[in-house]
Structure formats: C-alpha cells, structure tokens
Design an enzyme around this catalytic site. Structure first.
Site, PDB file in Angstrom:
ATOM      1  N   GLU A 150      14.047  53.400  -9.858  1.00 14.68           N
ATOM      2  CA  GLU A 150      15.138  54.362 -10.083  1.00 14.68           C
ATOM      3  C   GLU A 150      16.469  53.615 -10.113  1.00 14.68           C
ATOM      4  OE1 GLU A 150      17.376  54.783  -7.478  1.00 14.68           O
ATOM      5  OE2 GLU A 150      16.243  53.487  -6.124  1.00 14.68           O
ATOM      6  N   LEU A 267      34.003  47.214 -11.544  1.00 12.38           N
ATOM      7  CA  LEU A 267      35.040  46.194 -11.418  1.00 12.38           C
ATOM      8  C   LEU A 267      36.183  46.727 -10.557  1.00 12.38           C
ATOM      9  CD1 LEU A 267      35.285  44.434 -14.918  1.00 12.38           C
ATOM     10  CD2 LEU A 267      34.187  43.617 -12.828  1.00 12.38           C
ATOM     11  N   GLY A 274      28.541  47.773   0.111  1.00  9.88           N
ATOM     12  CA  GLY A 274      27.655  48.030   1.248  1.00  9.88           C
ATOM     13  C   GLY A 274      26.528  48.931   0.794  1.00  9.88           C
ATOM     14  N   CYS A 277      21.282  49.438  -0.527  1.00 10.24           N
ATOM     15  CA  CYS A 277      20.653  48.766  -1.680  1.00 10.24           C
ATOM     16  C   CYS A 277      21.201  47.364  -1.952  1.00 10.24           C
ATOM     17  CB  CYS A 277      20.811  49.635  -2.919  1.00 10.24           C
ATOM     18  SG  CYS A 277      20.155  51.285  -2.677  1.00 10.24           S
ATOM     19  N   LYS A 337      30.545  54.253   0.985  1.00  8.02           N
ATOM     20  CA  LYS A 337      31.376  54.533  -0.192  1.00  8.02           C
ATOM     21  C   LYS A 337      31.698  56.028  -0.155  1.00  8.02           C
ATOM     22  CE  LYS A 337      27.677  55.738  -3.362  1.00  8.02           C
ATOM     23  NZ  LYS A 337      27.110  55.631  -4.678  1.00  8.02           N
TER      24      LYS A 337
HETATM   25  C1  UGA Z   1      23.180  51.276  -6.164  1.00  7.22           C
HETATM   26  C2  UGA Z   1      23.099  51.203  -7.693  1.00  7.22           C
HETATM   27  O1  UGA Z   1      24.360  51.525  -8.267  1.00  7.22           O
HETATM   28  C3  UGA Z   1      22.045  52.186  -8.229  1.00  7.22           C
HETATM   29  O2  UGA Z   1      21.922  52.020  -9.627  1.00  7.22           O
HETATM   30  C4  UGA Z   1      20.708  51.877  -7.555  1.00  7.22           C
HETATM   31  O3  UGA Z   1      19.698  52.766  -7.974  1.00  7.22           O
HETATM   32  C5  UGA Z   1      20.872  51.987  -6.063  1.00  7.22           C
HETATM   33  O4  UGA Z   1      21.875  51.055  -5.628  1.00  7.22           O
HETATM   34  C6  UGA Z   1      19.542  51.658  -5.429  1.00  7.22           C
HETATM   35  O5  UGA Z   1      19.085  50.521  -5.555  1.00  7.22           O
HETATM   36  O6  UGA Z   1      18.873  52.572  -4.911  1.00  7.22           O
HETATM   37  P1  UGA Z   1      24.367  52.885  -4.392  1.00  7.22           P
HETATM   38  O7  UGA Z   1      23.989  51.852  -3.378  1.00  7.22           O
HETATM   39  O8  UGA Z   1      24.085  54.305  -4.099  1.00  7.22           O
HETATM   40  O9  UGA Z   1      23.649  52.569  -5.800  1.00  7.22           O
HETATM   41  O10 UGA Z   1      25.927  52.808  -4.598  1.00  7.22           O
HETATM   42  P2  UGA Z   1      26.948  52.197  -5.678  1.00  7.22           P
HETATM   43  O11 UGA Z   1      27.706  53.303  -6.259  1.00  7.22           O
HETATM   44  O12 UGA Z   1      26.271  51.268  -6.596  1.00  7.22           O
HETATM   45  O13 UGA Z   1      27.927  51.370  -4.715  1.00  7.22           O
HETATM   46  C7  UGA Z   1      27.436  50.280  -3.926  1.00  7.22           C
HETATM   47  C8  UGA Z   1      28.578  49.639  -3.166  1.00  7.22           C
HETATM   48  O14 UGA Z   1      29.438  48.940  -4.051  1.00  7.22           O
HETATM   49  C9  UGA Z   1      29.483  50.637  -2.423  1.00  7.22           C
HETATM   50  O15 UGA Z   1      29.832  50.083  -1.175  1.00  7.22           O
HETATM   51  C10 UGA Z   1      30.691  50.772  -3.322  1.00  7.22           C
HETATM   52  O16 UGA Z   1      31.854  51.138  -2.638  1.00  7.22           O
HETATM   53  C11 UGA Z   1      30.791  49.343  -3.866  1.00  7.22           C
HETATM   54  N1  UGA Z   1      31.486  49.253  -5.165  1.00  7.22           N
HETATM   55  C12 UGA Z   1      30.978  49.861  -6.261  1.00  7.22           C
HETATM   56  C13 UGA Z   1      32.652  48.515  -5.256  1.00  7.22           C
HETATM   57  O17 UGA Z   1      33.137  47.937  -4.251  1.00  7.22           O
HETATM   58  N2  UGA Z   1      33.271  48.419  -6.466  1.00  7.22           N
HETATM   59  C14 UGA Z   1      32.785  49.001  -7.567  1.00  7.22           C
HETATM   60  O18 UGA Z   1      33.420  48.857  -8.651  1.00  7.22           O
HETATM   61  C15 UGA Z   1      31.621  49.744  -7.471  1.00  7.22           C
END
Ligand code: UGA
Length: 482
Positions: A150, A267, A274, A277, A337
C-alpha cells in the site's frame, strides 16, 4: 469477493473499510480482543479522515470484526496480511507477527486460497511465508502468494486507497493476478467514481495498474519510501544551506520543484521525517542491501541528516531564547505530522524530550494526539492545553511542530497578546513569515535567514532586534539590567 484482512492497525482497518466500500464482503481479524470489541461496538480506534464514515456505512453489512483468524481464513477467497512489522534492534524488520500469521493460515487451509502480503516487508518475505506454511503442513499447490504493497499516508489513507496513483500487484501466478484485479476493478475501471455514493474526489480519476513479480513489488515499497525520505533529507540539507547563505528555501523549492522531473511534493523542510514508516523502512532497506553485500551509504546519510535536523531545531530555539532552563514553551503539534493522532517516531516528541532535559517547561496542544503523547512521553511532566491559545498563555515562545491545518489559520494577533515574548518558531514552515511579522512576532522558520538571534554567544544583550524590520515590537533589554 470474500476477503479476510488480518491485522486491524492503520493499514488493515483502512484497507478493510475500503474493500467493503468497493462492494466486497470483509472480515477484519485482530488478536487484540479489546480493539475488536470496540470496533464491534461502533468505535473507531484511530484518527483517520473518512474512516468513521466508512465504518458507519459498512459495519454489520459488508464489514465484520473477529478475533478468530482461522474462521476468517476459511470464509475468504483472498486473505490480506496487514500485521505490524516493527523494527528490531539491529534495524531489520521484526517479522515474527507475519510468521505467526503464516503458521495459523497453514493450519486453517481448507481450500485453494490467495494470500496477499500488504504489510511493508523486506524483499523475500512472501517466499518465507510460503516456506513457513509448507513447513506447517500446507500443500504448496493449495495456496498462492502475492504482494500488494500500500502507499497510504496516515491522515489521508482512505482517500489514498480509493484514489491511488497506482495499484501494485506482485504476482507469481494467474490466479492471484485475476483475483486481485477483480478486487480492485471498481477503481481500475473507474466505476467506483461514478457511483452516487462514492466518497468525494475526482470523478474521472485514473489509477495505473502495475503488475510485477513478487520480489519486485516488495522492493518497490521499500525503494519508494526510502526515496521519499531521501527527498525530505535532501531539502532539509538545502534548507540548512539556505539559512547559512541568506536564501529562502520556499523560493528555492518553487524554483527547483517546477522542473517536472523533480516536482514540489515532499520538499517541505522541517524538523525531520517521523512516523511508523520512513524511519523503519529506510533502516530496513539498508539492512536488506547489507544482507546482499551492498553498503547503501546514501541511506545512512539520509538518516543522519534526519537526526541532526531535530538537534538543529533545538539549537534554533536556544538561539532565540538563550538559555532554556525555566523557560515556558508552548508546543503546537505532537503527532509525527499533521492530520493524525499517531506519535510513533514523532520528531515533535523527541524535541519535547530534549527541551525538557534542558529544563524548559512545556505546555502542549495537538488536535488529535494528546492522549497518545501522554502515554508515549517517558517524562510525563508536560502539561496539555485545551487549544493553541491556551498553550500560548504566558509562554516565552511558541513552537509549531506538526503541520496541522488549524495552525496555519491561527489568530496571530491573539497569540501575540498571549505570549510573554514575541517569538514564534515554526518547525514545519506552516505559517507565512510575513503574516507572523505583521502580528508583531519574530518568525523563525526552517530554511530562511533567521531573525537575528536574541542572544548571540558572547553578547551580553538579553534581547536584540537584529532585523531592520521596524514592525517588530521587541525591546532591547540588557541581561545585567544596565
Ligand atoms: C508514508 C508514505 O508517504 C506512504 O506512501 C506509505 O504508504 C506510508 O509511509 C507507509 O509506508 O505505510 P506516512 O508515514 O503516513 O506515509 O506519512 P507521510 O505523509 O509520508 O510523512 C512522513 C513524514 O515525513 C512526516 O513526519 C512528515 O511530516 C514528513 N514530511 C513529509 C516532511 O518533513 N516533509 C515533506 O515534504 C513531507
């Protein structure tokens, strides 16, 4: 199609609800009796947009909950394994829950079944599941095994499931391909989007179907998450350079990201990634590489930048406030997040712990994650506020640590009036610096020239406005009182 979803965590529960939404008969199984009882009683154990609506729609109709894995397996045509794969101390994913499920399935196998691995697992896991089942008495010809990773983001998982960019099927035989294609048919042929009852989203959405071998599918999931984590670490590193040279990372991202080969997504710099995942998957992917003799040093750097980003942020707070002992800090955001109540591997919580260790006192607010944060904080002595304004009352500074939409819409004049000192430190670049400044607050973001620190090491001045912007109301106060 009759489906069993094994594991009612974030992935399992969302997948189960969405399969029911697509019109399938679904049994969700979890060994956590309390969780299943809560779900049966109509409760929703996680904060996930649109999930309550789907559970309400399908509970007791196409969607059922059980603790009996063997009965669920016998009921289904296809079983999805969605159990947790937490990191083990050496960085490998701990696959003991997956192994436990494989053993149970072997015992319950009564007819040909398709078993689909959905949890994020290292390449080779499907093979290991298959081996385990055979060792526990299953006949190899009585089951197929496939991988269907997923790509759901917490907070928008239901939407991501129903309106995906792509559906990835890692299959080894025609039976799996046919069954999985049938399960996702309403998304793939677009008929779901034309239903009167479909959840809001583009009516002309098109999802790509990607069919690969099982191992490639397993690897695609790790490579995708590692790449996204790399993008975040890359832009965090660029942001750090921007701070040094006086450039603005928001402008840089706009310029870099409009190259269609790069794109602007993922970006946004901040306090590091965090969640359950990225930290786990980058580590696990590096471990997979190591197991085949390849040193994926790039991933080591991705993790290093990510860890340092939190420390740099604390340093930024120190620069703005000089010493931290005895300072009162308002913290907005505790989840890993915005949009979720999940605090696993939350950079915000790590920062809170670092600040506590330096003697600051914290009053925090998060729209959804306070209960989980209370349980997760080792040193539980932070106080929790009723809302963002309550957190800011009398604080020396306010820190924004998660990208909740409601933080972008704060009444900054009210915040200014509540704070003791006019300092806002935005760890997620949620707010517009010009708006913050207009309200009379100093703005410290990530990747833009810092307001001159209130205290430069070596300086005896307590507060110095080093920015010529006269809209700042800060006053010059000397530490020695002279
Ligand atoms: C992530 C992936 O985006 C999903 O595609 C994947 O399915 C999921 O892991 C998983 O393996 O189950 P998720 O961990 O829910 O999803 O959250 P994200 O929205 O990807 O954010 C991850 C972290 O990166 C958060 O701490 C967020 O604040 C940070 N982030 C995200 C940033 O610091 N900058 C960004 O531009 C985007």
């Amino acid at each position: 199609m009759n489906i069993a979803v094994i594991g009612a965590g974030y992935v399992g529960l969302v997948s189960a609800a969405c399969f029911a939404e697509l019109g399938h008969e679904v049994i969700t199984v979890d060994m956590d009796k309390e969780k299943i009882a809560r779900l049966r009683a109509g409760g929703v154990p996680i904060h996930e947009d649109l999930l309550p609506e789907l559970l309400r729609r399908h509970h007791g109709k196409g969607l059922h909950f059980s603790t009996d894995i063997q009965a669920a397996f016998q009921f289904c045509d296809v079983a999805f394994i969605c159990v947790g794969t937490p990191p083990s101390p050496n960085g490998d994913a701990d696959l003991s829950f997956v192994e436990g499920v494989a053993q149970e399935l072997a015992l319950a196998l009564d007819d040909h079944k398709i078993i689909v691995e959905k949890s994020t697992v290292p390449v080779g896991t499907c093979e290991a599941v298959s081996r385990t089942m055979v060792l526990h008495g299953a006949r190899r010809e009585d089951f197929s095994i496939a991988s269907n990773p997923e790509f759901l983001r917490e907070g928008t998982a239901v939407h991501d499931f129903l309106f995906p960019d792509r559906i990835l099927l890692g299959v080894a035989d025609e039976a799996s391909r046919r069954a999985l294609t049938a399960i996702y048919a309403p998304i793939l042929d677009g008929s779901y989007y034309r239903r009167a009852s479909s959840l809001a989203g583009p009516t002309n959405h098109v999802a790509k179907l990607i069919v690969t071998g099982v191992k490639s599918a397993e690897l695609i999931k790790h490579a995708s998450n590692a790449f996204l984590a790399m993008k975040i670490s890359f832009i965090n590193a660029v942001a750090n350079v921007c701070e040094g040279v006086g450039a603005d990372v928001r402008e840089v991202v706009q310029g870099v990201g409009t190259d269609s080969r790069i794109g602007t997504q993922f970006l946004t710099p901040g306090i590091g990634y965090g969640g359950s995942c990225f930290p786990k998957d980058v580590l696990a992917f590096r471990s997979v590489a190591k197991s085949v003799g390849y040193d994926f040093a790039l991933l080591t750097e991705v993790m290093k930048v990510n860890n340092e980003q939190k420390l740099r942020f604390v340093e930024k707070i120190r620069k703005a406030l000089w010493t931290l002992r005895g300072k009162k800090l308002a913290v907005l955001g505790l989840a890993f997040k915005g949009g979720t109540d999940d605090v696993r591997e939350s950079p915000a919580l790590e920062i809170v712990q670092l600040l506590k260790a330096e003697g600051a006192s914290i009053r925090a607010y998060d729209p959804a994650a306070m209960e989980r944060a209370r349980g997760a904080l080792i040193d539980g002595t932070i106080s929790f506020a009723a809302d963002a304004y309550d957190a800011c009352a009398g604080a020396d500074a306010v820190l924004v640590l998660a990208e909740w939409e409601e933080f972008a819409a704060l009444d900054l004049n009210r915040i200014r009036a509540l704070l003791k000192l006019p300092i806002l430190i935005d760890g997620k670049n949620v707010l517009q610096p010009s708006e913050v400044r207009k309200a009379g607050l100093h703005y410290y973001g990530v990747g833009s020239e810092a307001e001159a620190p209130l205290i430069d090491s070596g300086s005896r001045q307590r507060f110095a406005v080093g920015n010529s912007d006269l809209s700042h109301p800060a006053t010059l106060v000397s530490a020695s009182g002279d």
